[in-house]
Design a protein around this motif. Structure first.
Motif, mmCIF file in Angstrom:
data_model
loop_
_atom_site.group_PDB
_atom_site.id
_atom_site.type_symbol
_atom_site.label_atom_id
_atom_site.label_comp_id
_atom_site.label_asym_id
_atom_site.label_seq_id
_atom_site.Cartn_x
_atom_site.Cartn_y
_atom_site.Cartn_z
ATOM 1 N N ARG A 75 4.020 4.079 5.999
ATOM 2 C CA ARG A 75 3.968 2.827 5.234
ATOM 3 C C ARG A 75 2.567 2.469 4.764
ATOM 4 N NH1 ARG A 75 2.095 -1.770 7.437
ATOM 5 N NH2 ARG A 75 1.460 -1.663 9.615
ATOM 6 N N LYS A 76 1.551 3.116 5.309
ATOM 7 C CA LYS A 76 0.164 2.785 4.962
ATOM 8 C C LYS A 76 -0.205 3.348 3.595
ATOM 9 C CE LYS A 76 -1.325 2.549 9.719
ATOM 10 N NZ LYS A 76 -2.067 3.202 10.777
ATOM 11 N N ILE A 77 -1.022 2.565 2.882
ATOM 12 C CA ILE A 77 -1.544 3.003 1.598
ATOM 13 C C ILE A 77 -3.062 2.976 1.667
ATOM 14 C CG2 ILE A 77 0.488 2.306 0.293
ATOM 15 C CD1 ILE A 77 -1.053 -0.202 -0.582
ATOM 16 N N PHE A 78 -3.692 3.546 0.651
ATOM 17 C CA PHE A 78 -5.150 3.669 0.628
ATOM 18 C C PHE A 78 -5.843 2.319 0.750
ATOM 19 C CE2 PHE A 78 -9.151 4.054 -1.779
ATOM 20 C CZ PHE A 78 -9.773 5.026 -1.011
ATOM 21 N N ASN A 79 -5.356 1.312 0.036
ATOM 22 C CA ASN A 79 -5.965 -0.013 0.065
ATOM 23 C C ASN A 79 -5.466 -0.769 1.295
ATOM 24 O OD1 ASN A 79 -6.988 -2.562 -0.357
ATOM 25 N ND2 ASN A 79 -6.352 -2.694 -2.493
ATOM 26 N N GLY A 80 -6.290 -0.811 2.333
ATOM 27 C CA GLY A 80 -5.920 -1.431 3.601
ATOM 28 C C GLY A 80 -5.732 -2.933 3.549
ATOM 29 N N SER A 120 -2.404 2.897 -5.004
ATOM 30 C CA SER A 120 -2.217 1.712 -5.833
ATOM 31 C C SER A 120 -3.195 0.627 -5.385
ATOM 32 C CB SER A 120 -0.788 1.200 -5.715
ATOM 33 O OG SER A 120 -0.658 -0.063 -6.325
ATOM 34 N N LEU A 121 -4.174 0.319 -6.242
ATOM 35 C CA LEU A 121 -5.165 -0.690 -5.880
ATOM 36 C C LEU A 121 -4.539 -2.061 -5.695
ATOM 37 C CD1 LEU A 121 -8.194 0.323 -8.120
ATOM 38 C CD2 LEU A 121 -7.888 0.677 -5.664
ATOM 39 N N SER A 122 -3.462 -2.348 -6.431
ATOM 40 C CA SER A 122 -2.811 -3.648 -6.339
ATOM 41 C C SER A 122 -1.752 -3.698 -5.246
ATOM 42 C CB SER A 122 -2.198 -4.021 -7.686
ATOM 43 O OG SER A 122 -1.229 -3.058 -8.050
ATOM 44 N N GLY A 123 -1.558 -2.603 -4.522
ATOM 45 C CA GLY A 123 -0.619 -2.585 -3.401
ATOM 46 C C GLY A 123 0.838 -2.490 -3.793
ATOM 47 N N GLN A 124 1.135 -2.155 -5.034
ATOM 48 C CA GLN A 124 2.510 -2.149 -5.494
ATOM 49 C C GLN A 124 3.308 -0.934 -5.049
ATOM 50 O OE1 GLN A 124 2.441 -2.836 -9.697
ATOM 51 N NE2 GLN A 124 1.505 -4.846 -9.469
ATOM 52 N N SER A 125 2.674 -0.007 -4.340
ATOM 53 C CA SER A 125 3.407 1.183 -3.891
ATOM 54 C C SER A 125 4.081 0.975 -2.538
ATOM 55 C CB SER A 125 2.466 2.392 -3.848
ATOM 56 O OG SER A 125 1.383 2.145 -2.986
ATOM 57 N N VAL A 126 4.031 -0.233 -2.017
ATOM 58 C CA VAL A 126 4.724 -0.566 -0.776
ATOM 59 C C VAL A 126 5.205 -2.013 -0.880
ATOM 60 C CG1 VAL A 126 2.655 -1.285 0.483
ATOM 61 C CG2 VAL A 126 4.599 -0.400 1.759
ATOM 62 N N CYS A 127 6.336 -2.317 -0.250
ATOM 63 C CA CYS A 127 6.903 -3.661 -0.333
ATOM 64 C C CYS A 127 7.332 -4.136 1.055
ATOM 65 C CB CYS A 127 8.089 -3.682 -1.288
ATOM 66 S SG CYS A 127 9.438 -2.566 -0.808
ATOM 67 N N ASP A 128 7.493 -5.428 1.180
ATOM 68 C CA ASP A 128 8.033 -5.996 2.411
ATOM 69 C C ASP A 128 9.552 -6.054 2.319
ATOM 70 O OD1 ASP A 128 5.844 -6.549 4.134
ATOM 71 O OD2 ASP A 128 5.297 -8.290 2.921
ATOM 72 N N ASP A 129 10.224 -5.508 3.321
ATOM 73 C CA ASP A 129 11.671 -5.627 3.519
ATOM 74 C C ASP A 129 12.548 -4.944 2.464
ATOM 75 O OD1 ASP A 129 11.264 -7.131 5.858
ATOM 76 O OD2 ASP A 129 11.008 -8.952 4.671
ATOM 77 N N GLY A 130 11.974 -4.133 1.604
ATOM 78 C CA GLY A 130 12.750 -3.405 0.610
ATOM 79 C C GLY A 130 12.811 -1.926 0.956
ATOM 80 N N LEU A 131 13.014 -1.110 -0.058
ATOM 81 C CA LEU A 131 13.050 0.340 0.086
ATOM 82 C C LEU A 131 11.799 0.922 -0.554
ATOM 83 C CD1 LEU A 131 14.387 3.130 0.642
ATOM 84 C CD2 LEU A 131 15.538 2.880 -1.570
ATOM 85 N N MET A 132 11.020 1.653 0.218
ATOM 86 C CA MET A 132 9.878 2.370 -0.328
ATOM 87 C C MET A 132 10.315 3.811 -0.555
ATOM 88 S SD MET A 132 5.942 2.742 0.962
ATOM 89 C CE MET A 132 6.004 4.092 2.119
ATOM 90 N N ILE A 133 10.247 4.247 -1.805
ATOM 91 C CA ILE A 133 10.552 5.633 -2.148
ATOM 92 C C ILE A 133 9.225 6.375 -2.121
ATOM 93 C CG2 ILE A 133 11.480 7.179 -3.903
ATOM 94 C CD1 ILE A 133 13.250 4.834 -4.856
ATOM 95 N N ASP A 134 9.047 7.196 -1.106
ATOM 96 C CA ASP A 134 7.777 7.877 -0.849
ATOM 97 C C ASP A 134 7.811 9.286 -1.425
ATOM 98 O OD1 ASP A 134 5.435 8.921 0.162
ATOM 99 O OD2 ASP A 134 5.961 8.615 2.267
ATOM 100 N N LEU A 135 6.965 9.536 -2.412
ATOM 101 C CA LEU A 135 6.886 10.839 -3.076
ATOM 102 C C LEU A 135 5.747 11.689 -2.528
ATOM 103 C CD1 LEU A 135 7.288 9.609 -6.777
ATOM 104 C CD2 LEU A 135 9.080 10.149 -5.112
ATOM 105 N N SER A 136 5.066 11.237 -1.503
ATOM 106 C CA SER A 136 3.853 11.906 -1.037
ATOM 107 C C SER A 136 4.066 13.345 -0.575
ATOM 108 C CB SER A 136 3.173 11.095 0.069
ATOM 109 O OG SER A 136 3.990 11.043 1.223
ATOM 110 N N LEU A 137 5.287 13.714 -0.228
ATOM 111 C CA LEU A 137 5.560 15.093 0.175
ATOM 112 C C LEU A 137 5.846 15.999 -1.029
ATOM 113 C CD1 LEU A 137 7.815 14.465 3.303
ATOM 114 C CD2 LEU A 137 5.346 14.858 3.195
ATOM 115 N N MET A 138 5.965 15.404 -2.200
ATOM 116 C CA MET A 138 6.251 16.161 -3.423
ATOM 117 C C MET A 138 4.925 16.435 -4.144
ATOM 118 S SD MET A 138 9.649 13.998 -4.553
ATOM 119 C CE MET A 138 9.713 14.730 -6.164
#
Length: 160
Positions: A75-80, A120-138
């Motif tokens: 769930r962690k992204i670059f922008n802490g 994502s500098l604005s944090g839009q690649s993760v959400c609260d309580d929704g579905l995160m579709i993670d492409l990082s393995l692709m």
């Protein structure tokens, strides 16, 4: 051992050692409890355990819920500055997983965030309580020098 057999086994061993998705294949237990989530309109909903389990079983990648060890890192992204907690994280291994995740989200009207490289500098690649579709393995990148065409997976980083 014949040379051909040796080369084949050596190539397989090198491929297995270099394969960056080892954690993608760890066993994730079956979903046995309903999951609280939120729609794109902000309405709280309850996803039935059976529906979530059907979604999980149909993925080649992992479906992570907050009670799974891999969830925290995924769930962690670059922008802490953004510390969001999705209800579900679909760690996709290919286009079929992405299609399945989008269809699941649409069927349940879920709030969706898509994580590519996690920058994502604005944090839009993760959400609260929704579905995160993670492409990082692709992260696959293919270059066709003849056609001067490059194809990069949704999770590819600059180094890839």
């Amino acid at each position: 051992m014949k040379r051909r057999a040796f080369c084949a086994s050596a190539a397989a061993a090198i491929g297995a050692a270099a394969f960056p998705f080892g954690s993608a294949f760890t066993a994730v237990s079956a979903v046995t409890a309903d999951v609280t989530a939120v729609t794109g309109a902000g309405k709280k909903i309850l996803l039935r355990a059976a529906d979530v389990e059907d979604f999980r079983v149909g993925l080649r990648g992992q479906l992570l819920l907050p009670d799974v060890a891999e969830y925290e890192d995924a769930r962690k992204i670059f922008n802490g500055m953004f510390d969001r907690r999705p209800a579900l994280i679909a760690r996709c291994l290919g286009a079929a997983d992405v299609v399945r995740a989008v269809r699941f989200a649409r069927a349940h009207e879920l709030l969706v965030a898509v994580r590519g490289g996690g920058h994502s500098l604005s944090g839009q690649s993760v959400c609260d309580d929704g579905l995160m579709i993670d492409l990082s393995l692709m992260r696959g990148v293919r270059v066709d020098p003849t056609d001067r065409l490059a194809r990069a997976g949704g999770g590819a980083l600059l180094g890839d």
